[in-house]
Motif scaffolding. Structure first.
Motif, PDB file in Angstrom:
ATOM      1  N   ASN A   1       0.821  -1.209   0.000  1.00  0.00           N
ATOM      2  CA  ASN A   1       0.000   0.000   0.000  1.00  0.00           C
ATOM      3  C   ASN A   1       0.857   1.263   0.000  1.00  0.00           C
ATOM      4  N   ALA A   2       1.918   1.256   0.802  1.00  0.00           N
ATOM      5  CA  ALA A   2       2.779   2.439   0.899  1.00  0.00           C
ATOM      6  C   ALA A   2       3.493   2.709  -0.413  1.00  0.00           C
ATOM      7  N   ALA A   3       3.973   1.655  -1.059  1.00  0.00           N
ATOM      8  CA  ALA A   3       4.692   1.828  -2.327  1.00  0.00           C
ATOM      9  C   ALA A   3       3.778   2.402  -3.398  1.00  0.00           C
ATOM     10  N   ILE A   4       2.598   1.827  -3.533  1.00  0.00           N
ATOM     11  CA  ILE A   4       1.674   2.286  -4.578  1.00  0.00           C
ATOM     12  C   ILE A   4       1.180   3.696  -4.288  1.00  0.00           C
ATOM     13  N   ALA A   5       0.836   3.981  -3.035  1.00  0.00           N
ATOM     14  CA  ALA A   5       0.375   5.326  -2.680  1.00  0.00           C
ATOM     15  C   ALA A   5       1.451   6.364  -2.973  1.00  0.00           C
ATOM     16  N   SER A   6       2.701   6.039  -2.698  1.00  0.00           N
ATOM     17  CA  SER A   6       3.801   6.969  -2.947  1.00  0.00           C
ATOM     18  C   SER A   6       3.931   7.272  -4.432  1.00  0.00           C
ATOM     19  N   ILE A   7       3.837   6.235  -5.260  1.00  0.00           N
ATOM     20  CA  ILE A   7       3.998   6.419  -6.704  1.00  0.00           C
ATOM     21  C   ILE A   7       2.809   7.173  -7.299  1.00  0.00           C
ATOM     22  N   VAL A   8       1.598   6.849  -6.833  1.00  0.00           N
ATOM     23  CA  VAL A   8       0.409   7.548  -7.339  1.00  0.00           C
ATOM     24  C   VAL A   8       0.477   9.033  -6.986  1.00  0.00           C
ATOM     25  N   LYS A   9       0.826   9.335  -5.742  1.00  0.00           N
ATOM     26  CA  LYS A   9       0.913  10.744  -5.349  1.00  0.00           C
ATOM     27  C   LYS A   9       1.960  11.475  -6.170  1.00  0.00           C
ATOM     28  N   ALA A  10       3.147  10.865  -6.306  1.00  0.00           N
ATOM     29  CA  ALA A  10       4.217  11.508  -7.062  1.00  0.00           C
ATOM     30  C   ALA A  10       3.809  11.749  -8.507  1.00  0.00           C
ATOM     31  N   THR A  11       3.076  10.812  -9.090  1.00  0.00           N
ATOM     32  CA  THR A  11       2.629  10.955 -10.476  1.00  0.00           C
ATOM     33  C   THR A  11       1.626  12.087 -10.615  1.00  0.00           C
ATOM     34  N   LEU A  12       0.691  12.169  -9.683  1.00  0.00           N
ATOM     35  CA  LEU A  12      -0.284  13.263  -9.719  1.00  0.00           C
ATOM     36  C   LEU A  12       0.399  14.615  -9.524  1.00  0.00           C
ATOM     37  N   GLU A  13       1.404  14.654  -8.641  1.00  0.00           N
ATOM     38  CA  GLU A  13       2.136  15.905  -8.443  1.00  0.00           C
ATOM     39  C   GLU A  13       2.874  16.305  -9.720  1.00  0.00           C
ATOM     40  N   GLU A  14       3.410  15.318 -10.425  1.00  0.00           N
ATOM     41  CA  GLU A  14       4.091  15.609 -11.684  1.00  0.00           C
ATOM     42  C   GLU A  14       3.103  16.091 -12.745  1.00  0.00           C
ATOM     43  N   MET A  15       1.894  15.521 -12.732  1.00  0.00           N
ATOM     44  CA  MET A  15       0.856  15.993 -13.648  1.00  0.00           C
ATOM     45  C   MET A  15       0.474  17.438 -13.337  1.00  0.00           C
ATOM     46  N   ASP A  16       0.524  17.783 -12.046  1.00  0.00           N
ATOM     47  CA  ASP A  16       0.271  19.145 -11.572  1.00  0.00           C
ATOM     48  C   ASP A  16      -1.062  19.714 -12.064  1.00  0.00           C
ATOM     49  N   PRO A  17      -2.171  19.042 -11.755  1.00  0.00           N
ATOM     50  CA  PRO A  17      -3.475  19.570 -12.185  1.00  0.00           C
ATOM     51  C   PRO A  17      -3.782  20.897 -11.497  1.00  0.00           C
ATOM     52  N   GLN A  18      -4.439  21.781 -12.227  1.00  0.00           N
ATOM     53  CA  GLN A  18      -4.711  23.126 -11.723  1.00  0.00           C
ATOM     54  C   GLN A  18      -6.212  23.407 -11.700  1.00  0.00           C
ATOM     55  N   TYR A  19      -6.646  24.099 -10.654  1.00  0.00           N
ATOM     56  CA  TYR A  19      -8.032  24.540 -10.614  1.00  0.00           C
ATOM     57  C   TYR A  19      -8.232  25.610 -11.693  1.00  0.00           C
TER      58      TYR A  19
END
Length: 274
Positions: free
Chosen positions: A243-261
């Motif tokens: 769980n920790a490994a996958i959560a870390s990678i998902v978060k990092a990927t979303l941060e790299e995507m950098d979605p904006q309001y």
């Protein structure tokens, strides 16, 4: 924390063209993490962070994230979804569990049902099993010809590239468990009446093909981990590590995507609430 995430990605990501030997990857490896309880607490925080990032992805409405969870029976696909995405708003997440194809699905090409389930813009789509069943069980159990299986690797890569080029980021996680750990989890389903519904006698038959499945997974990882849609081999004997490994990678990927309001075309002080 960022340095740890980089280490997780570097160690678990399958490089394009890499030949993976699953016997050389410890499914109980916890070296990337510290104390179990601290790691569980950190994972809960990561889940909340993913929710915040997903909210901006949903508001932005122009891109999507596809998370593929693939693994043998009892590897923890459901558990991963509960732990990593338990805090994520339901409007922005879809989960698709791929089972035995229906007659209608079999009347189309094997990617037809998969494409229909891909996440729409603004959302995270999670596949519990996926189109990779068509180069795993189909290969091991001879549900398709060798020629058809061979063609599918390039077809899948092209399909995923098309998704990426149209705004979908793809993460693929192979949940790597040992045969001994699977035995314990299957036995638990037999011993606990509350888990009898999870037990499928067919799972025992598949255990007879353990080595063949491992070989099919190795070929899949070698042929289909690409720069645009990478595979990660996740040590999954320890659920908290998984769980920790996958959560870390998902978060990092979303941060790299950098979605904006999105910015509004009006100003708040232009209005007065009566």
């Amino acid at each position: 924390m960022m340095d740890r995430t980089h280490s997780i990605i570097a160690k678990l990501r399958v490089k394009p063209g890499e030949r993976v030997k699953l016997k050389e990857r410890d499914p109980r490896d916890s070296s990337l993490f510290g104390d179990e309880q601290d790691t569980k607490a950190a994972t809960a925080t990561l889940a909340e962070d993913i929710d915040v990032l997903q909210d901006s992805l949903y508001a932005e409405g122009s891109r999507a994230l596809l998370v593929v969870l693939q693994g043998t029976d009892t590897s923890g696909k459901d558990g991963t979804i509960r732990s990593v995405f338990n805090a994520t708003g339901p409007l922005g997440v879809s989960v698709t569990a791929f089972g035995t194809p229906t007659k209608t699905e079999l009347a189309h090409d094997y990617l037809w049902r998969v494409h229909a389930a891909c996440p729409r813009r603004g959302t995270i789509g999670i596949f519990n099993r996926s189109h990779y069943e068509d180069v795993l069980i189909a290969k091991v159990r001879n549900f398709a010809s060798k020629k058809a299986i061979e063609q599918r690797y390039d077809q899948i890569n092209a399909f995923e590239k098309m998704l990426v080029e149209n705004g979908t980021t793809i993460l693929k996680f192979m949940l790597h468990i040992s045969k001994d750990e699977q035995k314990e989890r299957l036995q638990e389903r037999l011993d606990d009446p509350r888990k009898h519904w999870k037990f499928n006698p067919g799972d025992l038959e598949d255990r007879n093909y353990w080595d063949e499945y491992q070989g099919a997974y190795e070929t899949m990882l070698h042929r289909c981990s690409t720069g645009h849609a990478p595979w990660y081999v996740i040590p999954a004997d320890r659920k908290w590590v998984r769980n920790a490994a996958i959560a870390s990678i998902v978060k990092a990927t979303l941060e790299e995507m950098d979605p904006q309001y999105p910015k509004a075309s009006w100003k708040p002080n232009d209005f007065a609430i009566p």
